[in-house]
Design an enzyme around this catalytic site. Sequence first.
Site, PDB file in Angstrom:
ATOM      1  N   ASP A 176      49.986 101.717  29.041  1.00 26.35           N
ATOM      2  CA  ASP A 176      50.655 101.307  30.280  1.00 26.35           C
ATOM      3  C   ASP A 176      51.760 102.285  30.708  1.00 26.35           C
ATOM      4  O   ASP A 176      52.880 101.879  30.976  1.00 26.35           O
ATOM      5  CB  ASP A 176      51.224  99.901  30.027  1.00 26.35           C
ATOM      6  CG  ASP A 176      51.823  99.269  31.264  1.00 26.35           C
ATOM      7  OD1 ASP A 176      51.300  99.503  32.358  1.00 26.35           O
ATOM      8  OD2 ASP A 176      52.829  98.539  31.118  1.00 26.35           O
ATOM      9  N   GLU A 356      50.842  98.440  19.161  1.00 29.36           N
ATOM     10  CA  GLU A 356      49.737  97.566  19.552  1.00 29.36           C
ATOM     11  C   GLU A 356      48.363  98.152  19.237  1.00 29.36           C
ATOM     12  O   GLU A 356      47.488  98.202  20.105  1.00 29.36           O
ATOM     13  CB  GLU A 356      49.864  97.167  21.026  1.00 29.36           C
ATOM     14  CG  GLU A 356      51.163  96.441  21.285  1.00 29.36           C
ATOM     15  CD  GLU A 356      51.248  95.735  22.634  1.00 29.36           C
ATOM     16  OE1 GLU A 356      50.375  95.949  23.477  1.00 29.36           O
ATOM     17  OE2 GLU A 356      52.212  94.954  22.822  1.00 29.36           O
ATOM     18  N   TYR A 409      55.119  88.399  25.067  1.00 31.32           N
ATOM     19  CA  TYR A 409      55.491  88.289  26.486  1.00 31.32           C
ATOM     20  C   TYR A 409      55.318  86.880  27.022  1.00 31.32           C
ATOM     21  O   TYR A 409      54.521  86.636  27.922  1.00 31.32           O
ATOM     22  CB  TYR A 409      54.674  89.286  27.314  1.00 31.32           C
ATOM     23  CG  TYR A 409      55.180  90.692  27.163  1.00 31.32           C
ATOM     24  CD1 TYR A 409      56.226  91.149  27.957  1.00 31.32           C
ATOM     25  CD2 TYR A 409      54.654  91.544  26.209  1.00 31.32           C
ATOM     26  CE1 TYR A 409      56.719  92.431  27.813  1.00 31.32           C
ATOM     27  CE2 TYR A 409      55.146  92.825  26.050  1.00 31.32           C
ATOM     28  CZ  TYR A 409      56.175  93.265  26.856  1.00 31.32           C
ATOM     29  OH  TYR A 409      56.673  94.519  26.721  1.00 31.32           O
ATOM     30  N   GLU A 445      59.264  93.971  21.570  1.00 35.08           N
ATOM     31  CA  GLU A 445      59.074  93.879  23.027  1.00 35.08           C
ATOM     32  C   GLU A 445      59.075  92.429  23.477  1.00 35.08           C
ATOM     33  O   GLU A 445      58.415  91.589  22.857  1.00 35.08           O
ATOM     34  CB  GLU A 445      57.729  94.508  23.458  1.00 35.08           C
ATOM     35  CG  GLU A 445      57.674  96.011  23.362  1.00 35.08           C
ATOM     36  CD  GLU A 445      56.361  96.599  23.881  1.00 35.08           C
ATOM     37  OE1 GLU A 445      55.700  95.968  24.735  1.00 35.08           O
ATOM     38  OE2 GLU A 445      55.995  97.693  23.407  1.00 35.08           O
TER      39      GLU A 445
HETATM   40  C1  GCB Z   1      53.095  96.066  25.915  1.00 33.39           C
HETATM   41  C2  GCB Z   1      53.011  97.528  25.660  1.00 33.39           C
HETATM   42  C3  GCB Z   1      53.802  98.337  26.671  1.00 33.39           C
HETATM   43  C4  GCB Z   1      53.615  97.755  28.062  1.00 33.39           C
HETATM   44  C5  GCB Z   1      54.139  96.331  28.056  1.00 33.39           C
HETATM   45  C6  GCB Z   1      53.961  95.641  29.415  1.00 33.39           C
HETATM   46  O1  GCB Z   1      52.803  95.251  25.084  1.00 33.39           O
HETATM   47  O2  GCB Z   1      53.404  97.870  24.358  1.00 33.39           O
HETATM   48  O3  GCB Z   1      53.357  99.656  26.614  1.00 33.39           O
HETATM   49  O4  GCB Z   1      54.241  98.508  29.047  1.00 33.39           O
HETATM   50  O5  GCB Z   1      53.446  95.585  27.117  1.00 33.39           O
HETATM   51  O6  GCB Z   1      54.871  95.655  30.219  1.00 33.39           O
HETATM   52  O7  GCB Z   1      52.875  95.109  29.647  1.00 33.39           O
END
Ligand code: GCB
Length: 563
Positions: A176, A356, A409, A445
């Site tokens: 990403d 990941e 997330y 994260e």
């Molecule tokens: C993740 C990734 C990261 C992305 C992020 C996102 O899990 O490690 O590279 O930018 O999520 O914002 O989706």
Amino acid sequence: MKISFLAALSSIFLVKVDCGILDPRHAKRREQISLDGLWKFSLIDYDGAKKSVQASDYIDIMAVPSSYNDISASENVRDHVGVVQYQRSFVIPSTWGSKRIWLRFGSVCYSAGVYINGELALSHEIGHLPFVGEITSFVKAGDVNQIEVLVNNTLTNDTIPQGDVEILTKQNYNFDFFNYAGIDRPVLLYTTEDTYINDITVQTAIKDTSGIISYDVVDIFDTDGNLLDRYELQFGVRELSWDSTSFKINGKPVYLRGFGRHEDSDIRGKGLDLPLILRDYSLIKWIGANSYRTSHYPYAEEIMDLADSLGIMIIDETPAVDTGADLLRNHKQSITELISRDKNRPSVVMWSAANEPSTGDEASEDYYREVIAHLKTLDTTRPVTIANNVGPSADHSGQFLDILSFNQYNSWYNNEGDFDVIFTKVLTEAEEWHYKYNKPVMITEYGADTLEGYHSLPSFIWSEEYQNELMSRNFEVFDRLRAKGWFVGEMIWNFADFKTRQDFKRVGGNKKGIFTRQRQPKQSAHLMRRRYWSLAAELDNATIPADADNYIIGSSSRTKKEL
Ligand code: GCB
């Protein structure tokens, strides 16, 4: 000139380069010439021909260091897949005639073939890492020489990170962030004598109140006592240790409070930019963070040097992002090169072997056994982690790691608008990691995309209020976890907004930054500042800056004398 696209594409360059790689800027007896500046630049078509420059297309000049993608107004440059050619001339002083001459690149993304006066002199693949080679026999001292660098940005199943080329002009990748390419970091010519310092290893420890320094290189003299080479290495005295519940520096448990980040900015992409680097460190200090992860690849040596001197702790990550378990050779090579570059840095307190990766696949067990065993042959003084998004029940990697990190997330990629899930989901996953492997755990994260200036009360997804609320709900569960005694850190995604490939989920890139791409604070940066400074006060006895809170009523963090 016709360039063999296939040779460049498959990176079959048979010239050995040295990745041992002491940064020559710290050597005191070597002469140096920078090749940074403006180079001639051409896109090379897949059939090996130079793409012609139309008036409306691109200017055939490129700045070094910089990524080439966002400099021109042309989509052909931004989205180019395959080889580009950089060229310039340089003069080698006649006084260099008796010396060994070397050429060093801080990083070229993704692979490079370097021709000096028409002959292939060096090659390297894997971006974000330096390479150096001797070019004495290729150059003419006291004369003008030509250098040409073929840079190939193609990602395949064997590159690190992986990608695939759908048709010759279309690159796909899952990670990403934008696949910036080019000569991203400085280019330096330098000299040595016949005998020179090739490598230094410094290890430090603490015994009672004394610092112990071990090193395995000295100044080098010839038989008449003339100094031939001297290298000044910045180092710090500290000892890292870890067990099933804690991560310690000099015997004191550490709680990491920081970010995932990117090397990313307008126009220069991932190109080295010293003012930007200083701005970032000012913000890191302002906000009260003590650490960050070099997600998702090694950052420039200039960035790492400042982390060393400013006392910021780094989780240093390889370029293995979103990778499958079929990359072994390149993955191990990237670890070798990363550790040889950064092994002496006090700022580097942990290695991250991947972000990941597919650690839920059965094949990943043997794969990570081998990857981590390889890493441990190179350094046992620092713990190793992986930023995982495969849950603990499916994971095969945790048994090999020292510290367990996870990305989650909630209320973003699931349960949008529902913050109540955060507490239980984070708590449960952290506990499962800890109880499965009996090791310390941290979160690498969590976060929410946020459009700066978009406000909504009650909070609504993408608004500044939503980001704040999501963060604050995470803070609650982090504090509950801290009280358990084995939770060792929190890192928000992301420090600043950054560019990604074109994707309907991304509005001008990934907007999970608490700072904008121009490095101005969103509302969330002020909230984070209050949290990080409060943690610093509680855990490290720091004094919260007077302006962290505005005066409202009654007591204030502004000193009495100011009021
Ligand atoms: C993740 C990734 C990261 C992305 C992020 C996102 O899990 O490690 O590279 O930018 O999520 O914002 O989706």
